[in-house]
Scaffold this active site. Sequence first.
Site, mmCIF file in Angstrom:
data_model
loop_
_atom_site.group_PDB
_atom_site.id
_atom_site.type_symbol
_atom_site.label_atom_id
_atom_site.label_comp_id
_atom_site.label_asym_id
_atom_site.label_seq_id
_atom_site.Cartn_x
_atom_site.Cartn_y
_atom_site.Cartn_z
ATOM 1 N N HIS A 18 -5.173 -3.444 -5.594
ATOM 2 C CA HIS A 18 -6.581 -3.694 -5.944
ATOM 3 C C HIS A 18 -6.774 -3.695 -7.467
ATOM 4 C CE1 HIS A 18 -7.492 -1.642 -1.870
ATOM 5 N NE2 HIS A 18 -7.843 -2.912 -1.729
ATOM 6 N N LYS A 42 -12.985 -1.410 10.799
ATOM 7 C CA LYS A 42 -12.162 -0.317 10.259
ATOM 8 C C LYS A 42 -12.877 1.018 10.346
ATOM 9 C CE LYS A 42 -9.545 -2.913 6.762
ATOM 10 N NZ LYS A 42 -9.446 -3.221 5.329
ATOM 11 N N ARG A 96 -2.329 -11.605 -0.149
ATOM 12 C CA ARG A 96 -0.916 -11.216 -0.209
ATOM 13 C C ARG A 96 -0.060 -12.115 0.668
ATOM 14 N NH1 ARG A 96 -2.785 -5.376 1.638
ATOM 15 N NH2 ARG A 96 -3.835 -6.901 2.951
ATOM 16 N N SER A 134 -3.893 -0.608 1.816
ATOM 17 C CA SER A 134 -4.495 0.731 1.988
ATOM 18 C C SER A 134 -4.078 1.316 3.328
ATOM 19 C CB SER A 134 -6.022 0.647 1.938
ATOM 20 O OG SER A 134 -6.441 0.138 0.702
#
Length: 165
Positions: A18, A42, A96, A134
């Site tokens: 990040h 989440k 990514r 994360s």
Amino acid sequence: MHKIAIYPGSFDPITYGHLDILQRACKVFNTVIVAIGKNTSKNNLFTTQQRISLINACVQNLPQNVINNVKIMQFNGLLIDFAKQQNAIAIVRGIRTLSDFEFEFNLAGLNAKLNNSIETMFLLASEDKQFISSRFVVDIASFGGDVSGFVPPVVKQALVAKFAK
Ligand code: PNS
């Protein structure tokens, strides 16, 4: 023109990945608002306030020009509405992998349908940050693994404290 971008995410917790995207976004925009939003798929480990404190602590260790250009905020509703409220011209997201791309493609497409005056801009994760997420950092920390290579020391301490017991 003062160019404002939103860099939204869960940041649960913030990682070197990040921070890399944030610093690179600061080269393009005058102000980058790191915006903690609600991802309904989440469950969060850290509270919003804890995540803001961790982001703030990490940003304070970045170069002064980045510190000056970053704001940290939280929003509750739709990302696109928040972006408009803040007079942002763009939403920045990091990519990514190919699976990130598919998710981001949908998100950007839907946001454009909701308001096509705000662009979504993608930055590719730097080569050495491509594996950091994360979710996996939390996983590693929860089993007592070393996360020093993925998050700044302050975040590592917070993770260790969370799982100490
Ligand atoms: O770091 P994440 O979990 O990938 O971030 C996702 C986030 C928070 C940016 C996304 O879930 C979001 O924008 N939430 C706010 C609500 C919203 O606008 N949802 C509609 C997306 S089309």
